[in-house]
Design a protein around this motif. Sequence first.
Motif, PDB file in Angstrom:
ATOM      1  N   VAL A  69     -56.529 -11.558 -92.603  1.00 37.30           N
ATOM      2  CA  VAL A  69     -55.689 -12.885 -92.596  1.00 37.30           C
ATOM      3  C   VAL A  69     -55.630 -11.965 -94.551  1.00 37.30           C
ATOM      4  O   VAL A  69     -55.480 -11.799 -95.260  1.00 37.30           O
ATOM      5  N   ARG A  85     -43.988 -10.041 -85.435  1.00 37.26           N
ATOM      6  CA  ARG A  85     -43.858 -11.035 -84.287  1.00 37.26           C
ATOM      7  C   ARG A  85     -42.589 -10.053 -83.267  1.00 37.26           C
ATOM      8  O   ARG A  85     -42.720  -9.923 -82.399  1.00 37.26           O
ATOM      9  N   PRO A  90     -49.592 -10.000 -83.342  1.00 32.74           N
ATOM     10  CA  PRO A  90     -49.568 -11.446 -82.950  1.00 32.74           C
ATOM     11  C   PRO A  90     -49.805 -11.809 -84.464  1.00 32.74           C
ATOM     12  O   PRO A  90     -50.737 -11.341 -85.013  1.00 32.74           O
ATOM     13  N   HIS A  92     -49.822 -14.938 -87.471  1.00 30.76           N
ATOM     14  CA  HIS A  92     -50.305 -16.807 -87.729  1.00 30.76           C
ATOM     15  C   HIS A  92     -49.462 -17.146 -89.742  1.00 30.76           C
ATOM     16  O   HIS A  92     -50.184 -16.125 -90.122  1.00 30.76           O
ATOM     17  N   ILE A  94     -50.272 -19.486 -92.102  1.00 33.77           N
ATOM     18  CA  ILE A  94     -50.375 -19.899 -92.883  1.00 33.77           C
ATOM     19  C   ILE A  94     -50.337 -20.796 -94.238  1.00 33.77           C
ATOM     20  O   ILE A  94     -49.630 -19.825 -95.142  1.00 33.77           O
ATOM     21  N   HIS A  98     -46.791 -21.228 -94.151  1.00 33.91           N
ATOM     22  CA  HIS A  98     -46.082 -22.617 -93.652  1.00 33.91           C
ATOM     23  C   HIS A  98     -45.128 -22.903 -94.799  1.00 33.91           C
ATOM     24  O   HIS A  98     -44.537 -23.581 -94.191  1.00 33.91           O
ATOM     25  N   GLN A 111     -57.594 -23.102 -94.617  1.00 35.28           N
ATOM     26  CA  GLN A 111     -56.523 -22.421 -93.724  1.00 35.28           C
ATOM     27  C   GLN A 111     -56.907 -20.812 -93.426  1.00 35.28           C
ATOM     28  O   GLN A 111     -57.485 -20.821 -92.008  1.00 35.28           O
ATOM     29  N   LEU A 115     -58.851 -19.818 -90.273  1.00 34.38           N
ATOM     30  CA  LEU A 115     -58.305 -19.126 -89.124  1.00 34.38           C
ATOM     31  C   LEU A 115     -59.605 -17.872 -88.746  1.00 34.38           C
ATOM     32  O   LEU A 115     -59.577 -17.297 -87.607  1.00 34.38           O
ATOM     33  N   LEU A 119     -60.526 -16.494 -84.639  1.00 31.30           N
ATOM     34  CA  LEU A 119     -60.201 -15.313 -84.162  1.00 31.30           C
ATOM     35  C   LEU A 119     -60.904 -13.842 -83.424  1.00 31.30           C
ATOM     36  O   LEU A 119     -61.792 -14.534 -83.468  1.00 31.30           O
TER      37      LEU A 119
END
Length: 119
Positions: A69, A85, A90, A92, A94, A98, A111, A115, A119
């Motif tokens: 992360v 992407r 994949p 995320h 945050i 975000h 966050q 997360l 995972l």
Amino acid sequence: MRTVTMLQRSDRRPGASLGKTTGWIHRAALKRMGVSALGSLGYEHITEDGVVIRTTEGVSQLTPADSVVLCIGQESDNSLADTMRATGIPVHVIGGAHLAAELDAKRAIDQAVRLAISL
């Protein structure tokens, strides 16, 4: 069981810029959840086996990880996420990436930890 390790470039304690009355609470919660933290380091690159970091002594070492992360910068820039992407990786998004408005370090750290654990 998932192991979570927070890495940071700063030599300050994680969350040191949080309020004096709340910073210790968040550090205690992270400790209770088994989250470890490493500071005063540089990031070299991410491999299939984890994150290669550089210590203050200039030594490169691998921090094992099956998920990473990234909490970087304080301006929304989703170009890396978009690229990942597009290649099917994949992602995320945050924290400040975000929602940069009213950026809140406590919210971003929360966050990220949630997360990482999920995972």
